[in-house]
Design an enzyme around this catalytic site. Structure first.
Site, PDB file in Angstrom:
ATOM      1  N   GLU B  34       0.859  -1.188   0.000  1.00  0.00           N
ATOM      2  CA  GLU B  34       0.000   0.000   0.000  1.00  0.00           C
ATOM      3  C   GLU B  34       0.894   1.237   0.000  1.00  0.00           C
ATOM      4  O   GLU B  34       1.823   1.318   0.787  1.00  0.00           O
ATOM      5  CB  GLU B  34      -0.912  -0.022   1.243  1.00  0.00           C
ATOM      6  N   SER B  48     -19.502   4.784   0.298  1.00  0.00           N
ATOM      7  CA  SER B  48     -20.774   5.024   0.998  1.00  0.00           C
ATOM      8  C   SER B  48     -21.098   3.943   2.033  1.00  0.00           C
ATOM      9  O   SER B  48     -21.976   4.130   2.860  1.00  0.00           O
ATOM     10  CB  SER B  48     -21.943   5.059   0.011  1.00  0.00           C
ATOM     11  N   ILE B  50     -22.391   0.971   1.411  1.00  0.00           N
ATOM     12  CA  ILE B  50     -23.599   0.203   1.084  1.00  0.00           C
ATOM     13  C   ILE B  50     -23.209  -1.159   0.528  1.00  0.00           C
ATOM     14  O   ILE B  50     -22.357  -1.253  -0.355  1.00  0.00           O
ATOM     15  CB  ILE B  50     -24.449   0.934   0.019  1.00  0.00           C
ATOM     16  N   HIS B  52     -24.707  -3.503  -1.682  1.00  0.00           N
ATOM     17  CA  HIS B  52     -25.833  -3.496  -2.627  1.00  0.00           C
ATOM     18  C   HIS B  52     -26.421  -4.899  -2.797  1.00  0.00           C
ATOM     19  O   HIS B  52     -25.696  -5.894  -2.752  1.00  0.00           O
ATOM     20  CB  HIS B  52     -25.362  -2.984  -3.990  1.00  0.00           C
ATOM     21  N   ARG B 329     -14.219   7.551  -7.827  1.00  0.00           N
ATOM     22  CA  ARG B 329     -14.475   6.191  -8.294  1.00  0.00           C
ATOM     23  C   ARG B 329     -13.496   5.909  -9.429  1.00  0.00           C
ATOM     24  O   ARG B 329     -13.392   6.700 -10.362  1.00  0.00           O
ATOM     25  CB  ARG B 329     -15.893   6.073  -8.822  1.00  0.00           C
ATOM     26  N   ILE B 353     -12.657  -0.973 -10.515  1.00  0.00           N
ATOM     27  CA  ILE B 353     -13.560  -1.449  -9.465  1.00  0.00           C
ATOM     28  C   ILE B 353     -14.248  -0.249  -8.818  1.00  0.00           C
ATOM     29  O   ILE B 353     -13.885   0.215  -7.737  1.00  0.00           O
ATOM     30  CB  ILE B 353     -12.812  -2.312  -8.417  1.00  0.00           C
ATOM     31  N   SER B 355     -18.350   1.401  -8.101  1.00  0.00           N
ATOM     32  CA  SER B 355     -19.556   0.796  -7.537  1.00  0.00           C
ATOM     33  C   SER B 355     -20.056  -0.306  -8.468  1.00  0.00           C
ATOM     34  O   SER B 355     -20.062  -0.121  -9.673  1.00  0.00           O
ATOM     35  CB  SER B 355     -20.636   1.871  -7.388  1.00  0.00           C
ATOM     36  N   CYS B 418     -13.327  11.063  23.384  1.00  0.00           N
ATOM     37  CA  CYS B 418     -14.149  11.785  22.399  1.00  0.00           C
ATOM     38  C   CYS B 418     -15.558  11.906  22.943  1.00  0.00           C
ATOM     39  O   CYS B 418     -16.238  10.917  23.150  1.00  0.00           O
ATOM     40  CB  CYS B 418     -14.156  11.026  21.073  1.00  0.00           C
ATOM     41  N   CYS B 453     -18.317  17.964  16.974  1.00  0.00           N
ATOM     42  CA  CYS B 453     -17.331  19.015  17.295  1.00  0.00           C
ATOM     43  C   CYS B 453     -16.053  18.848  16.491  1.00  0.00           C
ATOM     44  O   CYS B 453     -15.162  19.676  16.540  1.00  0.00           O
ATOM     45  CB  CYS B 453     -17.038  19.088  18.796  1.00  0.00           C
TER      46      CYS B 453
END
Lengths: 304, 496
Positions: B34, B48, B50, B52, B329, B353, B355, B418, B453
């Protein structure tokens, strides 16, 4: 602290003071500038000095139990409090409750400033804490958004620490802060203050590189290179706990809906200081918080 | 050459992490590279979240098939890894009868792909199950298998489990060149590739070279450049920007489902999204751009998203917004590109790759495993694969009596760092032990600094814990890796 002392003086014998930080005094501890206490103590004190006068009073009163590092996580409308402290989770019921939870700063996100999200964008109060409490210098070339008092005071503070404050940008046509702060913190240091200007965009990948400033009257723009952007665009009363207890909250101001100072929609819960409304001067916070302590004492007498 | 691997995976986003975890079942020497300071810091961090169900994909597409399969796999793996997955379901809403034909088409296409439980729901149903929805909504397609997950915690936990099973993870390793050696035979014992990486500090680069028999290119926005290094130049990654806006947790029950408008040819439109952290999210925009590093948000984006979201749920207010961000994306045409490159034997592209990439990731991992097997790799399963992982503790999602018990083991669960999201010092320390190295890494893992905050209260507290745990000076603490240091100087003689 003022409310606790006042309540005790008015006859309340069993007072618990919960503080989430490791010391009493709250935000006053990082306000090392003067200007505190001119009305209440008739003296020009720094924030920590002002707080210290109350800490000494609290320490001298046996009826007030202080619990530090204590963080309230739940409050019900029956005034049952749940709080955490290292190693402990406590649940207690109060007969009367005084909320003196202060306020938080509005953020860059709440003002929807466009651009990237690199390091170097801080609420002014966080920068103040970094410099005054932690001894850390967050940046060397600073642009301040908003002419609130914390922003003005931080303009001077950064300058004194050797950083260059490029400008203070204010979208309105006049300052939001005290005139004395404009004079003492900006004019004395020749820091430009732009009215009716806004930050249209923040640039920088890892760290802030520059901002785009826009004249909101004629749309003209110019760039200011900088490594730090401070946000000082107002304060919001911190009332999420009483909101949890179903106290009626004004959505616009985040303050309790109230007809009389320190009161809210639940009997026996008193909200004082900056959590009731955002004050300009600590002396006025103290004045009304003393009243809150007395009101709570009166309320308790009525219960018996 | 420092070390030789059977497989090098380039890219530590969800695709790379899911592939690494799947391949860690086998007796293979695997490295995951990475370029950023932490995993999930590229495309995956602005997802997001999600999962799907498999609607809104063309019936004959690769992504259509992988999405449906991925939905089922995600559910299963999330359980194994103790990652929060909530099957909240989604609604694709229409405002007039004329659009019903299109909605039925979407339903039919999805059913062909094997999406279960789909049905059209009417106003009456919607009023009952989604009371804040615009009353003008005429009907909706209900897909009960849609779910939500934290995209970054998903990546971290997949990678942590992969590492537990032997995968070596190298952060801040940016691939700058790939050399192919002579032997092109697929069953060759020696490395076919030499992967050259620049390491660590962006200014003073030191280089390192790693050998590999197989390379899996899951480099997201840079997959075209990586592919170009082995001479495969037949696709280009075009970034498509999406701006998203996060709302206050107080509005958690704004909607009970994920809500979509009818999709457009290039995007699924502006959605009202539930997130596994509780904060609703609205967005994203879809804008083709050139610059792969442009993560800026815009005034127009805000306007567009608010308009789109309010059309579905009118009570959404600009003042509910507590945060926003933009993500890119990595598009390469309409479909995913997942293939073994015969011109560079041993090199597998996993590109474009976009969505539904998050959903598809575990299915992509299976497909890649098969591609490897079909191209000479004969992996043997380990006698023991640790498929489980202990669930990470978050105070915000456990009851108080559990918190009380935890505090008996470690009192620092009671030390709140926090205030907005209720995160304790213990959770921050755990996040560091699990690999967090930056403030963003802490935020993604614990939610500290992610509340209303925005770190005003907790930033310095977290910095001090990091300095202590990582044994580094406060001036070296960064937001997201070298170059993003939080402070410029330390003037405190006590801690300097």
């Amino acid at each position: 602290m003022a409310a606790a002392v006042a309540a005790q003086k008015a006859g309340v014998k069993d007072i618990l003071l919960l503080e989430r930080d490791q010391y009493l005094g709250g935000i006053l501890n990082q306000c090392i500038h003067t200007g505190f206490g001119l009305h209440h103590f008739k003296k020009d004190l720094t924030g920590p000095e002002y707080a210290d006068r109350f800490i000494k009073q609290i320490e001298a009163i046996r009826d007030i139990e202080v619990s530090l590092k204590s963080f309230v996580v739940r409050l019900t409308k029956d005034k049952i409090l749940t709080y955490l402290k290292p190693g402990k989770l406590e649940e207690i019921k109060a007969k009367a409750l005084i909320m003196a939870t202060g306020c938080r700063e509005r953020t860059r996100e709440m003002t929807h400033i466009s651009g990237t999200r690199p390091a170097g964008i801080y609420p002014a109060g966080l920068a103040q804490k970094m410099i005054n409490i932690e001894g850390l210098l967050p940046g060397k070339e600073v642009v301040i958004i908003g002419s609130g008092d914390i922003g003005l005071i931080m303009a001077r503070r950064f300058t004194l620490e050797g950083a260059k404050v490029k400008a203070v940008i204010e979208i309105q046509e006049k300052t939001r802060g005290l005139i004395r702060n404009v004079v003492q913190c900006l004019e004395d240091f020749s820091i430009p203050l732009y009215f009716r200007h806004r930050i249209a965009k923040i640039y920088g990948k890892d760290r802030v590189e520059k901002v785009l400033v826009e004249n909101t009257v004629n749309g003209e723009t110019f760039e200011l290179p900088c490594d730090t952007v401070l946000i000082s665009v107002g304060l919001i009363p911190e009332n999420e706990l009483i909101e949890m207890a179903c106290v009626e909250i004004d959505k616009k101001t985040n303050a309790p809906v109230s007809k009389e100072v320190n009161k809210c929609s639940i009997e026996g819960i008193f909200v004082c200081g900056n959590s009731y409304k955002v004050y300009d001067l600590v002396d006025n916070v103290t004045r009304d918080s003393v009243k809150a302590g007395q009101m709570a004492a009166e309320y308790l007498k009525g219960l018996k | 050459m420092r070390a030789a691997y059977d497989i090098i995976i380039i890219g530590g986003g969800v695709t790379g992490a899911a592939i690494a975890r799947e391949l860690s079942r086998y007796k293979l020497k695997i490295a995951l590279l990475e370029k950023e300071a932490e995993l999930a810091f590229g495309v995956s961090k602005s997802n997001s979240g999600i999962i799907h169900p498999g609607t809104q994909n063309p019936p004959n597409s690769l992504k259509g098939r992988l999405c449906v399969q991925g939905n089922k796999l995600t559910k299963q793996i999330a359980k194994e890894l103790g990652v929060d997955f909530k099957e909240v379901g989604e609604l694709i809403v229409i405002f007039n009868q004329a659009d019903l034909t299109r909605l039925l088409e979407i339903k039919k296409e999805a059913e062909e792909l094997g999406v279960g439980g789909l049905r059209i729901v009417d106003r009456l149903w919607l009023r009952k199950h989604e009371p804040n929805l615009n009353p003008e909504v005429y009907a909706a397609l209900y897909a009960p298998t849609a779910g939500i997950i934290s995209p970054y915690r998903w990546v971290y936990d997949l990678a942590e489990n992969a590492a537990r099973n032997g995968v070596e993870i190298f952060l801040e390793h940016k691939v700058i060149d790939i050399r192919q050696s002579g032997s092109l035979r697929l069953n060759a014992a020696a490395s076919r590739f030499e992967v050259l990486c620049s390491q660590g500090n962006r200014e003073v680069n030191s280089q390192v070279s790693l050998g590999a028999k197989y390379i899996i290119n899951a480099a997201g926005l840079y997959a075209d450049e990586i592919s170009g290094m082995v001479g495969i130049n037949d696709f280009t990654i075009k970034p498509r920007k999406g701006e998203e806006f996060i709302l206050d947790k107080k509005r958690e029950y704004l909607s009970n489902h994920i809500i979509f408008p009818l999709p457009s040819p290039i995007s699924k439109g502006i959605l009202v999204i539930k997130t596994s952290d509780g904060n609703p999210m609205i967005g994203p925009t879809a804008q083709e751009i050139e610059d792969k590093e442009d993560l800026s948000t815009s005034d127009e984006g805000l306007k567009k998203v608010l308009e789109g979201a309010k059309r579905m749920i009118p009570s959404i207010d600009e003042n509910d917004i507590i945060s926003y961000f933009a993500g890119l994306r990595p598009t390469a045409g309409k479909d995913f590109i997942i293939r073994h490159e015969d011109k560079a034997p041993g090199f597998i592209n996993v590109a474009g790759i976009q969505s539904p990439g998050l959903t598809s990731a575990p299915a992509i991992a299976l497909m890649v495993t098969n591609l490897l097997k079909n191209n000479g790799l004969k992996p043997r399963k380990k006698w023991f694969f640790q498929k489980y992982r202990q669930r990470t503790i978050h105070l915000f999602d456990i009851p108080f009596n559990k918190t009380k018990e935890l505090m008996k083991e470690d009192p620092s669960y009671g030390e709140i760092v926090c205030r907005c999201e209720m995160v304790s010092a213990k959770e921050v320390r755990d996040a560091i032990k699990r690999g967090a190295r930056t403030l963003d890494g802490i935020k993604f893992r614990t939610r500290a600094q992610a509340g209303r905050c925005h770190g005003g209260f907790c930033t310095t507290r977290i910095m001090k814990i990091m300095a202590e745990e990582l044994n580094i000076p406060l001036t070296e603490i960064t937001k997201r890796g070298e170059g993003s240091e939080i402070v410029k100087e330390n003037r405190d003689s006590r801690t300097a």
